[in-house]
Design an enzyme around this catalytic site. Structure first.
Site, short mmCIF file in Angstrom:
data_model
loop_
_atom_site.label_atom_id
_atom_site.label_comp_id
_atom_site.label_asym_id
_atom_site.label_seq_id
_atom_site.Cartn_x
_atom_site.Cartn_y
_atom_site.Cartn_z
N SER A 114 0.87 -1.17 0.00
CA SER A 114 0.00 0.00 0.00
C SER A 114 0.91 1.23 0.00
O SER A 114 2.06 1.14 0.45
CB SER A 114 -0.85 0.01 1.28
OG SER A 114 -1.45 1.28 1.47
N TYR A 129 -2.42 -1.09 10.36
CA TYR A 129 -2.38 -1.33 8.91
C TYR A 129 -1.07 -0.84 8.32
O TYR A 129 -0.42 -1.55 7.54
CB TYR A 129 -3.58 -0.63 8.25
CG TYR A 129 -3.68 -0.90 6.76
CD1 TYR A 129 -4.09 -2.14 6.29
CD2 TYR A 129 -3.35 0.08 5.83
CE1 TYR A 129 -4.17 -2.39 4.92
CE2 TYR A 129 -3.43 -0.16 4.47
CZ TYR A 129 -3.86 -1.39 4.02
OH TYR A 129 -3.93 -1.64 2.66
N1 LIG Z 1 -8.93 -0.95 -0.82
C1 LIG Z 1 -7.93 -0.10 -0.64
O1 LIG Z 1 -8.13 1.14 -0.49
C2 LIG Z 1 -6.50 -0.62 -0.66
C3 LIG Z 1 -5.46 0.32 -0.76
C4 LIG Z 1 -4.15 -0.14 -0.77
C5 LIG Z 1 -3.89 -1.49 -0.67
N2 LIG Z 1 -4.92 -2.38 -0.57
C6 LIG Z 1 -4.58 -3.79 -0.43
O2 LIG Z 1 -5.08 -4.54 -1.51
C7 LIG Z 1 -5.37 -5.87 -1.10
C8 LIG Z 1 -6.75 -6.27 -1.56
O3 LIG Z 1 -7.71 -5.42 -0.96
P1 LIG Z 1 -9.10 -5.03 -1.66
O4 LIG Z 1 -9.16 -3.55 -1.72
O5 LIG Z 1 -9.32 -5.81 -2.89
O6 LIG Z 1 -10.11 -5.46 -0.48
P2 LIG Z 1 -11.35 -6.49 -0.41
O7 LIG Z 1 -12.31 -6.25 -1.52
O8 LIG Z 1 -11.85 -6.39 0.99
O9 LIG Z 1 -10.66 -7.90 -0.65
C9 LIG Z 1 -9.90 -8.54 0.35
C10 LIG Z 1 -9.78 -10.01 0.00
O10 LIG Z 1 -9.00 -10.64 1.04
C11 LIG Z 1 -9.68 -11.80 1.48
N3 LIG Z 1 -9.34 -12.08 2.86
C12 LIG Z 1 -9.41 -11.25 3.92
N4 LIG Z 1 -9.05 -11.90 5.04
C13 LIG Z 1 -8.73 -13.17 4.67
C14 LIG Z 1 -8.30 -14.32 5.37
N5 LIG Z 1 -8.09 -14.30 6.70
N6 LIG Z 1 -8.09 -15.47 4.67
C15 LIG Z 1 -8.32 -15.50 3.33
N7 LIG Z 1 -8.71 -14.44 2.62
C16 LIG Z 1 -8.92 -13.29 3.28
C17 LIG Z 1 -11.17 -11.49 1.29
O11 LIG Z 1 -11.91 -12.68 1.09
P3 LIG Z 1 -12.84 -13.44 2.16
O12 LIG Z 1 -13.49 -12.39 3.01
O13 LIG Z 1 -13.79 -14.22 1.30
O14 LIG Z 1 -11.89 -14.32 2.91
C18 LIG Z 1 -11.13 -10.71 -0.03
O15 LIG Z 1 -11.15 -11.60 -1.11
C19 LIG Z 1 -5.18 -5.89 0.42
O16 LIG Z 1 -3.91 -6.44 0.73
C20 LIG Z 1 -5.22 -4.43 0.80
O17 LIG Z 1 -4.48 -4.15 1.98
C21 LIG Z 1 -6.21 -1.98 -0.58
#
Ligand SMILES: NC(=O)c1ccc[n+]([C@@H]2O[C@H](COP(=O)([O-])OP(=O)(O)OC[C@H]3O[C@@H](n4cnc5c(N)ncnc54)[C@H](OP(=O)(O)O)[C@@H]3O)[C@@H](O)[C@H]2O)c1
Length: 263
Positions: free
Chosen positions: A146, A159
């Site tokens: 991130s 985070y």
């Molecule tokens: N959204 C933002 O603003 C942002 C910004 C910078 C970086 N990121 C990073 O990008 C990545 C993806 O995030 P996203 O934005 O796509 O969020 P998201 O839509 O909430 O997706 C997160 C994914 O992680 C899975 N997950 C969470 N906990 C888990 C666990 N204990 N075991 C297995 N799977 C798990 C969830 O699936 P289940 O709930 O089905 O397990 C979901 O598929 C993350 O690493 C996040 O930190 C996000």
């Protein structure tokens, strides 16, 4: 060197049930890559599988529903990689969670949950899958960090710490693996439109996050795949994200002042 090409490759994508991981799984399978898709929500993986299979090959998505912090899930992933020939070309450590709120008022449990999912689980999974990645003659470990793993902000201490850990881990691993067939790409998105903010850990329901523009999850997935394809070591996404990170590199005291929390 030619671009890394997903066609005919085997990938593991964690967090494939929504957001960036889901979009990335669709893009990879559309390009002819077989994807072991990992997440806890079986129904979401099922619908992803149906969407992909509607579009063609019914063996391109291999769902595993499990928690990335559970070693039994790592066992399942490893045994599926072995059953597919034992050579893994791409590991995307994408599953992640966040929280918003003061560190002082939060609990140890919030800190531990975030570090477990965002750092310990991907680090352990990487160690487990390294022998299979090394069996490929052209493999990539792609870690989703991130911009907050480059510049920390208030009210997201756990985070930020987890993403700084991912950043340091990626840099160290890249240096350790120099001279092998495995490269490490760190992708650092800024705010992304996904379910991320709907499932914050132990956070106030009204908690909001500041952002300077946000990208749709599929745009982040496309940029991630492009970074992997071009064998980039690190990419920082979005204009706002770049401004935050580069301003901090140029003048940390200014950013410390601008980002301080007012009391
Ligand atoms: N959204 C933002 O603003 C942002 C910004 C910078 C970086 N990121 C990073 O990008 C990545 C993806 O995030 P996203 O934005 O796509 O969020 P998201 O839509 O909430 O997706 C997160 C994914 O992680 C899975 N997950 C969470 N906990 C888990 C666990 N204990 N075991 C297995 N799977 C798990 C969830 O699936 P289940 O709930 O089905 O397990 C979901 O598929 C993350 O690493 C996040 O930190 C996000």
């Amino acid at each position: 060197m030619a671009h890394w090409n997903p066609s005919g490759k085997l990938a593991v994508v964690t967090g494939a049930s929504s957001g960036i991981g889901r979009c990335l799984s669709k893009r990879l399978t559309a390009a002819g890559c077989r994807v072991i898709a990992v997440a806890r929500r079986a129904d979401r993986l099922q619908s992803l599988s149906e969407e992909i299979h509607c579009d063609g090959d019914n063996d391109l998505l291999l769902p595993i529903h499990g928690d990335v912090t559970d070693s039994a899930t790592h066992d399942q992933i490893e045994s599926l990689v072995r059953s597919r020939g034992g050579s893994l070309d791409l590991l995307v450590n994408n599953a992640g969670i966040g929280a918003i709120g003061s560190f002082e008022e939060a609990t140890e449990s919030r800190l531990r949950k975030i570090m477990e999912v965002n750092f310990f689980a991907p680090a352990q999974l990487t160690r487990r899958l390294l022998p299979y990645l090394k069996s490929s003659d052209d493999a990539v470990i792609c870690n989703l960090g991130s911009v907050l793993g480059h510049r920390a902000v208030p009210d997201k201490s756990e985070y930020c710490a987890s993403k700084f850990a991912m950043h340091g881990f990626s840099d160290a691993l890249r240096a350790e693996l120099a001279g092998t067939s495995v490269r490490v790409t760190l992708v650092s998105p800024s705010t992304t439109e996904s379910e991320f903010f709907d499932v914050l850990v132990d956070s106030d329901a009204n908690a909001t996050s500041k952002s300077i523009g946000s990208w749709p999850a599929d745009r982040v997935a496309a940029a991630t795949l492009a970074a992997v394809g071009k064998r980039r070591s690190e990419v920082i996404l979005s204009l706002g994200g770049k401004m935050l990170v580069y301003a901090d590199r140029i003048c940390p005291p200014l950013m410390n002042w601008l980002l301080r929390k007012e009391h």
